[in-house]
Write a protein that holds these residues in place. Structure first.
Motif, PDB file in Angstrom:
ATOM      1  N   ASN A  70       2.348   0.194   6.275  1.00 15.26           N
ATOM      2  CA  ASN A  70       1.605  -0.945   6.035  1.00 15.26           C
ATOM      3  C   ASN A  70       1.966  -1.577   4.610  1.00 15.26           C
ATOM      4  O   ASN A  70       2.176  -2.779   4.639  1.00 15.26           O
ATOM      5  CB  ASN A  70       0.222  -0.855   6.062  1.00 15.26           C
ATOM      6  N   TRP A  72       4.673  -1.326   2.597  1.00 13.54           N
ATOM      7  CA  TRP A  72       5.863  -1.900   2.680  1.00 13.54           C
ATOM      8  C   TRP A  72       6.016  -3.083   3.470  1.00 13.54           C
ATOM      9  O   TRP A  72       6.806  -4.076   3.155  1.00 13.54           O
ATOM     10  CB  TRP A  72       6.923  -0.680   3.314  1.00 13.54           C
ATOM     11  N   VAL A  73       5.559  -3.194   4.653  1.00 13.88           N
ATOM     12  CA  VAL A  73       5.282  -4.308   5.684  1.00 13.88           C
ATOM     13  C   VAL A  73       4.489  -5.532   4.783  1.00 13.88           C
ATOM     14  O   VAL A  73       4.980  -6.561   4.744  1.00 13.88           O
ATOM     15  CB  VAL A  73       4.659  -4.293   6.768  1.00 13.88           C
ATOM     16  N   SER A  74       3.483  -5.345   3.963  1.00 17.58           N
ATOM     17  CA  SER A  74       2.939  -5.978   3.032  1.00 17.58           C
ATOM     18  C   SER A  74       3.765  -6.549   2.064  1.00 17.58           C
ATOM     19  O   SER A  74       3.814  -7.984   1.724  1.00 17.58           O
ATOM     20  CB  SER A  74       1.441  -5.464   2.780  1.00 17.58           C
TER      21      SER A  74
END
Length: 279
Positions: A70, A72-74
């Protein structure tokens, strides 16, 4: 929350949806979804008042791997993409500013080029990053100044602009209940709306540094989201009442277009300069 989304997506949404009534309805639905999210985050922030936001909550509930992913996605989609979008839209409004104030000048010609606007966007990101690396105090002073300027400009433009727009347009005609072009258009429009509402959970990332987080974090999340949703609705009403729908459809710099119709080219040029400062 106040920035790129509301100043750059309404024209795109109108092109996808094809109905001013349903565009406004999507902004209402988006506000309710954002408020639901803010209420959830407020509860989580009270239970776990630690810095980190999503990362902390997912780590505590699901474990380290989901929270790592999460993060890295953010970083890529949640922060980098909106920063890039904001910087690019600043270039669009800068182009409008020079085109209106100094038509035919070297600066107007420079900013008319797509790659030149991208160069400006990249330079802005680098400069502001360097400012923030110089220390929290210096960065916070600039951030607080720009935030207050943002609220002042947006409120002034929204309230004065809507007052003038209501004098010029027939509300019932503009927002007649036309059918949307397609179900898929509504879905794409809602995606853009939710992009504009991104950031309603921002206060949770600094939860440890907030005084009395159990009291102040829910207030910041809920009142901030409600206030922003209200401003978004006012600005969208302003856009549709001030500008012919055919002209608005597909336009990125919608606030610049509305300002030109409401205040004339001279004042619109100054407003475009102010929009550059707050995006």
């Amino acid at each position: 929350m106040l920035g790129t989304g509301i100043f750059g997506t309404t024209g795109i949404i109108q092109a996808e949806v094809g109905s001013a009534f349903f565009v406004i309805l999507l902004w209402v639905v988006g506000g309710l979804v954002a408020l639901s999210g803010a209420l959830c985050y407020a509860d989580l922030a009270v239970q776990m008042p630690h810095a980190g936001g999503d990362y902390i909550y997912i780590n505590r509930i699901f474990g380290p791997l989901p929270s790592f992913l999460n993060g890295w996605v953010s970083f890529i989609a949640g922060f980098s993409a909106p920063i890039a979008s904001s910087a690019l839209l600043t270039g669009e409004y800068a182009s409008e500013f020079f085109r209106v104030i100094w038509p035919g000048s070297a600066l107007a010609d420079f900013f008319s080029g797509t790659w030149n606007r991208k160069f400006l966007a990249a330079a802005l990101i680098v400069v502001l990053t360097l400012v923030h690396t110089r220390g929290v105090r210096r960065g916070s002073l600039i951030q607080n100044f720009l935030s207050l300027l943002n609220i002042f400009i947006v409120l002034g433009f929204a309230l004065v602009g809507l007052y003038l727009a209501l004098q010029k347009s027939d509300t019932m005609t503009v927002f007649a209940r036309e059918s949307p072009r397609s179900f898929w258009g509504l879905g794409i429009g809602l995606m853009w709306v939710m992009f504009a509402y991104t950031g309603y959970n921002g206060a949770t990332y600094l939860a440890e540094e907030v005084k009395d987080p159990r009291r102040n974090l829910p207030r910041a999340l809920i009142l901030g989201t409600i206030g922003t949703a209200g401003l978004y609705l006012i600005l969208n009403l302003l856009y549709f009442l001030s500008t012919p729908i055919a002209e608005l459809s597909g336009e990125k710099a919608v606030a610049a277009l509305a300002a030109r119709h409401l205040f004339g080219p001279g004042m619109a040029g100054m407003l475009n300069f102010m929009f550059c400062l707050i995006l």
